[in-house]
Write a protein that holds these residues in place. Structure first.
Motif, PDB file in Angstrom:
ATOM      1  N   ILE A 411      39.080  44.187  39.917  1.00 58.21           N
ATOM      2  CA  ILE A 411      40.042  44.617  40.946  1.00 58.21           C
ATOM      3  C   ILE A 411      40.101  46.132  41.018  1.00 58.21           C
ATOM      4  O   ILE A 411      40.121  46.733  42.102  1.00 58.21           O
ATOM      5  N   THR A 414      36.937  47.605  42.540  1.00 64.30           N
ATOM      6  CA  THR A 414      36.883  47.249  43.964  1.00 64.30           C
ATOM      7  C   THR A 414      37.837  48.120  44.773  1.00 64.30           C
ATOM      8  O   THR A 414      37.474  48.617  45.858  1.00 64.30           O
ATOM      9  N   GLU A 415      39.054  48.335  44.271  1.00 59.20           N
ATOM     10  CA  GLU A 415      39.998  49.196  44.993  1.00 59.20           C
ATOM     11  C   GLU A 415      39.483  50.618  45.100  1.00 59.20           C
ATOM     12  O   GLU A 415      39.609  51.264  46.154  1.00 59.20           O
ATOM     13  N   LEU A 435      38.178  41.687  46.775  1.00 56.31           N
ATOM     14  CA  LEU A 435      39.555  41.940  46.356  1.00 56.31           C
ATOM     15  C   LEU A 435      40.432  40.707  46.564  1.00 56.31           C
ATOM     16  O   LEU A 435      41.279  40.373  45.724  1.00 56.31           O
ATOM     17  N   PHE A 746      47.254  45.981  40.389  1.00 56.68           N
ATOM     18  CA  PHE A 746      46.792  46.652  41.600  1.00 56.68           C
ATOM     19  C   PHE A 746      47.325  48.078  41.605  1.00 56.68           C
ATOM     20  O   PHE A 746      48.307  48.402  40.927  1.00 56.68           O
TER      21      PHE A 746
END
Length: 769
Positions: A411, A414-415, A435, A746
């Motif tokens: 995650i 990817t962010e 995501l 996140f």
């Protein structure tokens, strides 16, 4: 003239004779304290001749210890005029001592000037000795009274304490002064006052001379003191009552022992276990009522009978002989046997037979205790199922922890990639899908953690009826019309402490399973909600539950039901009777985990062809509801502070570092908690925040936080973990850790938590010890 002189001489002779022969001593002292005159009685008392004493100082006839007192007091006689009860110890001629008391007056001239003293002397030696003996006797009595090992008191006829000793004070917790200022009525137990006052009356009216009885005093601290009290009435020579003399012995321990014996006797009579006491020759001496219930024999049928005569009701000949041999060696036998009741029915009992030894360690009796475990055997299967679920849950929690770390890296990277990818690039859409997949995986881990009872987020007071009605609306829209929904839901229900999402999930899973069981034909889905009170008898049929107040959710269907074999595995993870693609087998396992995490219990009843009923019991929430809401952020917060980041997973440390640097922070990342501590210790003022993983080798996140706060009190810390917050809540409160983040995280969650922790820098930090 001659006759007159002769008369005077005769009178003087008579006076001298009277003066010398009176049984009282006489002496006269001049102004200087010397003897001017004494009579024969004085000389006889002291053993002197007159010529040996006239003109001598009176102090010569006193012991050294008395001379100074005479020297000091004699000048006072010049002024006082009368001598009253003056006492001196004197020396006889042979050196022996006597006590003398003087009464007299002062002789003065016509101008009132002092001439001499005139004193009568009384030999009070015997009186003085009697007084001393009396004082010694009184002193011995006082000493015996004050230092007696038991409490003693002199009590006035109206009840007030006149004198008390130290033992009584210690016994009741009062000082002497406090007891002397009160009466026995005020410190007696109210229920014992009538007995005490009746005993006083009997002694005062002459019915009895003394009494002895048990009563209770109230200790100064408030607890009760049992005493054995003996009292006698003392009167004067005319028979007038003076006071009571009482002896008070503390028997609290004895009374407590008696009460314990009485309680033990009551326990033996009322316990549900069968108890029999047997003599060493095998004769039955005692059985309790439970023996009668379990075995069916009346007490009078077995008392005095040989215990071995009942062997057919306990075990076969071989087993019985083996048990008896063990007992003969003073050993304890424990085992389970099939018990045949007097009426012929069988039950399984757990029996223990133990020797009873006296104070000489000699076996005098045996005690046989039998407990009907027929129902327990039925419950063991449920217990094994619960233990299996717990073991699987522990395994699932460990897998979820490792998977969370992997997800965190996926995650995070990817962010970060999304931030650097142009929106018109096709890669953007692929990264967004990655995501989304990561977010779905995160939710799957949440389910696994819920099953393992390691997740405790979003709990709050909840009215279950609202959730149930919401779910049933959703189910109505998705179920075929062949399935009828019947609901028995009150408009309001008691509160529970729960996560609304998880309770929603429980009901959706149960309703979906019920609908699946009725999909091939028409059926009825019945859902009800009730407040129930379960006592100790009611919870027997529900394993793992305690008596108390519950909300019971019932989901019942008229489907095909389950066989005993399927029912035994209903809550096993990945077990399903559905076809491939229709289910994963995690539904009921997750439901079981959710209910357990809410300190509740779930039970299922089912029979093939007759449907299935699930009962979910959730404890009521009785505390007051708080309406406080936490602050939130509408935009992604940023900053420029310096952050120390610690995570032993290199990929996670790298991705979180990139997130924080993108938000504007200066970050120093480390994969070693010990190295991070050394860096902080070297320069603690160069950092504004610590973000640490919890599960790390050698030095955990909590331990690292402890050392950091010890170096710099009040320093803000964020703790991260993939196992959920509940297991750390107590340590978080104690350590003063400002924020807790669940992995995987996140960027938005991370940014919000960092800003909140930095802004709370002035909050006090708790003790980590």
């Amino acid at each position: 003239m001659v006759d007159k002189e002769k008369t005077i001489r005769n009178r003087e002779s008579e006076f001298r004779s009277l003066f010398d022969d009176i049984p009282l001593g006489y002496q006269s002292l001049g102004a200087d304290g010397r003897l001017l005159e004494v009579n024969k009685t004085w000389l006889k008392i002291l053993g002197y001749r007159k010529e040996e004493v006239i003109g001598r100082w009176f102090g010569d006839f006193l012991p050294e210890s008395e001379r100074k007192r005479f020297q000091d007091r004699f000048p006072l006689f010049h002024v006082i005029g009368d001598i009253k009860n003056e006492r001196f110890e004197m020396l006889r001629r042979d050196g022996s001592r006597l006590y003398a008391t003087f009464d007299g007056c002062i002789g003065r001239d016509e101008k009132g000037r002092f001439l001499q003293t005139h004193c009568i002397m009384y030999d009070t030696t015997e009186q003085r000795r009697s007084e001393e003996q009396l004082r010694e006797s009184e002193e011995r009595f006082r000493t015996a009274f004050e230092y007696a090992a038991i409490g003693m008191a002199l009590v006035g006829v109206e009840g007030r304490f006149l004198q008390v000793n130290l033992s009584l004070c210690r016994m009741l917790g009062y000082s002497m002064q406090e007891l002397l200022e009160t009466d026995f009525q005020s410190i007696s137990h109210p229920d014992d006052l009538q007995l005490s006052e009746e005993c006083m009356r009997q002694m005062l009216e002459g019915e009895v001379y003394s009494v002895q009885f048990e009563k209770r005093y109230i200790h100064k601290s408030g607890h009760l003191v049992w005493v054995q009290l003996a009292a006698s009435l003392l009167a004067d020579s005319q028979g007038k009552p003076l006071y009571f003399i009482t002896q008070v012995e503390d028997i609290t321990q004895r009374k407590e022992a008696e009460q314990k014996l009485a309680l033990l006797a009551a326990a033996l009579e009322q316990t549900v276990e069968s108890i029999a006491i047997i003599q060493t020759n095998g004769k039955i001496e005692y059985v309790n009522p439970a023996f009668e219930r379990i075995n069916g024999y009346k007490r009078e049928e077995v008392l005095g009978k040989d215990f071995r005569d009942l062997k057919s009701a306990h075990q076969d000949d071989f087993s019985y002989e083996r048990v008896w041999k063990l007992l003969a060696r003073s050993e304890v036998w424990t085992g389970r046997t099939m018990q045949r009741h007097k009426n012929g029915t069988l039950s399984e009992v757990e029996t223990t037979i133990s020797p009873i030894r006296n104070e000489m360690n000699v076996v005098t009796h045996y005690v046989a205790i039998e407990r009907d475990v027929t129902h327990e055997r039925q419950m063991e299967r449920q217990l094994r199922q619960a233990q299996k679920m717990e073991a699987i849950g522990t395994l699932a929690g460990g897998i979820a922890h490792d998977f969370n770390n992997i997800l965190g890296a996926i995650i995070g990277y990817t962010e970060m990639a999304l931030l650097k990818t142009p929106s018109e690039n096709n890669v953007m859409r692929n990264l967004e899908q990655v995501l989304k997949a990561g977010d779905r995986a995160k939710e799957l881990v949440k389910q696994i953690l819920t099953f393992s009872r390691q997740k405790d987020e979003g709990f709050k007071p909840l009215q279950v009826s609202l959730i149930v009605k919401e779910v049933l609306k959703l189910m109505r829209a998705s179920l075929p019309t062949t399935i009828e929904i019947c609901q028995d839901i009150p408009n309001t229900s008691s509160l529970i402490w729960a996560d609304p999402t998880q309770i929603h999930q429980v009901l959706m899973n149960l309703c979906t399973n019920a609908a699946h069981a009725m999909r091939e034909k028409r059926g009825v889905l019945h859902v009800s909600l009730r407040d129930v009170e379960l006592d100790s008898e009611a919870v027997i049929r529900y394993a793992g539950m305690n008596p108390g107040s519950y909300v019971r959710l019932t989901v019942q269907d008229t489907g095909h039901g389950m066989s005993p074999a399927i029912l035994a595995r209903a809550f096993d993870p990945f077990f399903t009777t559905k076809c491939l693609g229709e289910g994963t087998g995690m539904g009921l396992a997750v439901v079981h985990g959710i209910v357990q995490s809410h300190r509740g219990s779930i039970h299922v009843d089912s029979e093939e062809g007759r449907g299935t009923t699930f009962h979910v019991f959730l404890p009521k929430f009785k505390n007051k509801v708080s309406n406080e809401m936490g602050p939130g952020f509408n935009v992604l917060p940023r900053g420029n502070e310096r952050i120390l980041l610690v995570d032993d997973e290199a990929a996670l440390a790298d991705t979180v570092r990139q997130m924080l640097e993108h938000l504007g922070y200066n970050v120093l990342a480390s994969t070693s908690s010990q190295k991070a501590l050394e860096i902080f210790r070297a320069n603690p003022d160069s950092f504004d925040l610590l973000i640490t993983d919890h599960t790390m080798s050698r030095l955990t996140g909590i331990e690292l936080a402890k050392e950091v706060v010890r170096i710099r009190p009040g320093f803000p810390i964020i703790l991260c973990s993939g196992l959920g917050e509940a297991i750390f809540s107590e340590n978080i409160v104690k350590s003063g850790i400002r924020e807790f983040l669940t992995k995987p995280m996140f960027m938005g969650d991370l940014a919000t938590a960092v800003r909140r922790a930095l802004q709370s820098g002035k909050s006090p930090t708790g003790d980590l010890s």
